[in-house]
Design a protein around this motif. Sequence first.
Motif, short mmCIF file in Angstrom:
data_model
loop_
_atom_site.label_atom_id
_atom_site.label_comp_id
_atom_site.label_asym_id
_atom_site.label_seq_id
_atom_site.Cartn_x
_atom_site.Cartn_y
_atom_site.Cartn_z
N SER A 19 77.43 -2.21 -114.06
CA SER A 19 76.33 -1.25 -114.14
C SER A 19 76.53 -0.03 -113.26
CB SER A 19 75.01 -1.93 -113.74
OG SER A 19 75.08 -2.44 -112.42
N ARG A 20 77.35 -0.15 -112.19
CA ARG A 20 77.52 1.00 -111.29
C ARG A 20 78.71 0.77 -110.39
NH1 ARG A 20 73.58 3.13 -106.73
NH2 ARG A 20 73.01 0.94 -106.67
N PHE A 21 79.38 1.88 -109.97
CA PHE A 21 80.46 1.82 -109.00
C PHE A 21 79.91 2.21 -107.64
CE2 PHE A 21 82.63 2.52 -113.05
CZ PHE A 21 83.57 1.50 -113.01
N LEU A 22 80.20 1.41 -106.62
CA LEU A 22 79.67 1.62 -105.28
C LEU A 22 80.80 2.02 -104.33
CD1 LEU A 22 77.42 -1.58 -105.10
CD2 LEU A 22 76.70 0.74 -105.67
N PRO A 23 80.47 2.62 -103.19
CA PRO A 23 81.51 2.95 -102.21
C PRO A 23 82.19 1.69 -101.67
CG PRO A 23 79.46 4.12 -101.74
CD PRO A 23 79.13 3.11 -102.78
N GLY A 24 83.36 1.87 -101.08
CA GLY A 24 84.06 0.75 -100.46
C GLY A 24 84.68 -0.21 -101.45
N ASN A 25 85.08 0.30 -102.64
CA ASN A 25 85.74 -0.53 -103.65
C ASN A 25 84.83 -1.68 -104.13
OD1 ASN A 25 88.04 -0.60 -105.22
ND2 ASN A 25 89.01 -2.20 -103.99
N MET A 26 83.52 -1.41 -104.13
CA MET A 26 82.56 -2.40 -104.62
C MET A 26 82.06 -1.98 -106.00
SD MET A 26 82.11 -4.67 -102.11
CE MET A 26 80.49 -5.40 -102.34
N ILE A 27 81.67 -2.99 -106.79
CA ILE A 27 81.13 -2.74 -108.12
C ILE A 27 79.82 -3.52 -108.26
CG2 ILE A 27 81.48 -3.10 -110.60
CD1 ILE A 27 84.41 -2.69 -110.20
N GLU A 28 78.81 -2.86 -108.79
CA GLU A 28 77.54 -3.53 -109.05
C GLU A 28 77.54 -4.07 -110.48
OE1 GLU A 28 73.29 -2.06 -107.89
OE2 GLU A 28 73.67 -1.42 -109.94
N ILE A 29 77.23 -5.36 -110.64
CA ILE A 29 77.17 -5.96 -111.97
C ILE A 29 75.78 -6.54 -112.21
CG2 ILE A 29 79.63 -6.49 -111.94
CD1 ILE A 29 78.85 -9.46 -111.62
N GLU A 30 75.35 -6.52 -113.46
CA GLU A 30 74.08 -7.11 -113.85
C GLU A 30 74.36 -8.45 -114.51
OE1 GLU A 30 70.29 -6.19 -116.81
OE2 GLU A 30 71.49 -4.54 -115.98
N ILE A 31 73.84 -9.54 -113.91
CA ILE A 31 74.10 -10.88 -114.43
C ILE A 31 73.00 -11.28 -115.41
CG2 ILE A 31 75.46 -11.56 -112.44
CD1 ILE A 31 73.06 -12.95 -111.29
N GLU A 32 73.10 -12.51 -115.94
CA GLU A 32 72.28 -12.93 -117.07
C GLU A 32 70.79 -12.85 -116.80
OE1 GLU A 32 71.79 -17.21 -118.86
OE2 GLU A 32 73.56 -16.26 -119.74
N ASP A 33 70.34 -13.18 -115.58
CA ASP A 33 68.91 -13.20 -115.29
C ASP A 33 68.35 -11.82 -114.98
OD1 ASP A 33 70.07 -12.77 -112.87
OD2 ASP A 33 69.37 -14.63 -111.94
N GLY A 34 69.14 -10.78 -115.12
CA GLY A 34 68.67 -9.42 -114.90
C GLY A 34 68.91 -8.89 -113.50
N PHE A 35 69.36 -9.73 -112.56
CA PHE A 35 69.63 -9.28 -111.21
C PHE A 35 70.93 -8.49 -111.16
CE2 PHE A 35 66.82 -12.90 -110.31
CZ PHE A 35 65.91 -12.27 -109.46
N ARG A 36 70.98 -7.51 -110.26
CA ARG A 36 72.20 -6.73 -110.04
C ARG A 36 72.76 -7.08 -108.67
NH1 ARG A 36 71.49 -0.62 -112.54
NH2 ARG A 36 70.84 -1.25 -114.64
N ILE A 37 74.05 -7.42 -108.63
CA ILE A 37 74.67 -7.85 -107.37
C ILE A 37 75.94 -7.03 -107.13
CG2 ILE A 37 73.74 -10.18 -107.48
CD1 ILE A 37 76.43 -11.12 -108.56
N PRO A 38 76.22 -6.69 -105.86
CA PRO A 38 77.47 -5.99 -105.54
C PRO A 38 78.61 -6.99 -105.36
CG PRO A 38 76.10 -6.17 -103.59
CD PRO A 38 75.32 -6.80 -104.70
N VAL A 39 79.77 -6.68 -105.92
CA VAL A 39 80.93 -7.57 -105.86
C VAL A 39 82.17 -6.72 -105.59
CG1 VAL A 39 82.28 -9.32 -107.09
CG2 VAL A 39 79.84 -9.08 -107.57
#
Length: 343
Positions: A19-39
Amino acid sequence: MNIGDKVRLLRAKEQGVVSRFLPGNMIEIEIEDGFRIPVMRSELVPVSPLESERLLKTSNFAPQKTVAPSAPAILSNQGIYLAFVPVNDREYTLHLINNTDWEFPYVLGEESAGASGGIQFTGIHSGLLKPKSQQKMNDLYAHAKFEEWPTFVVQGLWFRAGKSSLRAPLVKRFKARATTFFKNKTTVPVLSQPGFLTQLDAETNDQPQASAPNSNRAAQPQPKRISAEDLKAEMFKPNSDVADISVERPSSVVDLHIDALLPNGTGGRTPGDLLKLQLDTFEKMLESAIANGMSDITFIHGVGSGALRTELHKRLGQHPNVKFFEDAQKQKFGYGATKVTIK
């Protein structure tokens, strides 16, 4: 890896959508329950539909779970791009990319200055982009004529069969800027070819921007403007014997009509003087909005011959602190206003 791609975690069972690219080589993803987590990017791998199907068929490490029919699907809601793919070292082909899970009926065209000074719209293509698909346009854009490239206009709707949320139509304009276009090549989604991208439906501008390669053309004179960074530096300067510079926060809507700027009459000013007053007011209000941290500002310029609108769009297209600009709400302003979104 692009916005809208489906991915899975290396050390967990979750799958999701970028869903979005974050600083520090992190990526935000949206999982099945609708939550967005940085990975961390290194913890993610892309998942193709074929790979997902094979994993379900061959996995013997754990009993398969039956997914309830009401379980929410993971949808890719963002990922509409304009892509310029090099044909050779002199020409580029324009593609419209749909890397979402929605069908996207669209109209794509160009805006350019007409012979009479107004704005001329030329339709290029219309159609329906299926999810994870692209459409190649017929026009070739020459690198040598980069400064003459038009403003591209994309209008689109969102459709999914069955129950889904109602989404607002997408209307975006894009003007390629020599200072921000050619810095980095990237892999174009769906096509999997190198090219230059601009994302039309991004909530935030995470795309790498760029400067054009050196050329033999003479440098074009740039409009003289006050730097927003200089204004900010003066605003936060410690108290001294020199009085601090105060930058007044402008209104979110600025009327550039002459009768609004000169309510007591023009005083015998020439048309050139009046145009200069409108442009100077535009520059001052834009820089003040940037210095005050405003997210957007709208300029009412009217329709008329289109000369003022054309000049404003030209300057906005060259401004380093402008994220994008578009026609303001037609229900409120008609066709004579431009909304500017600030970085």
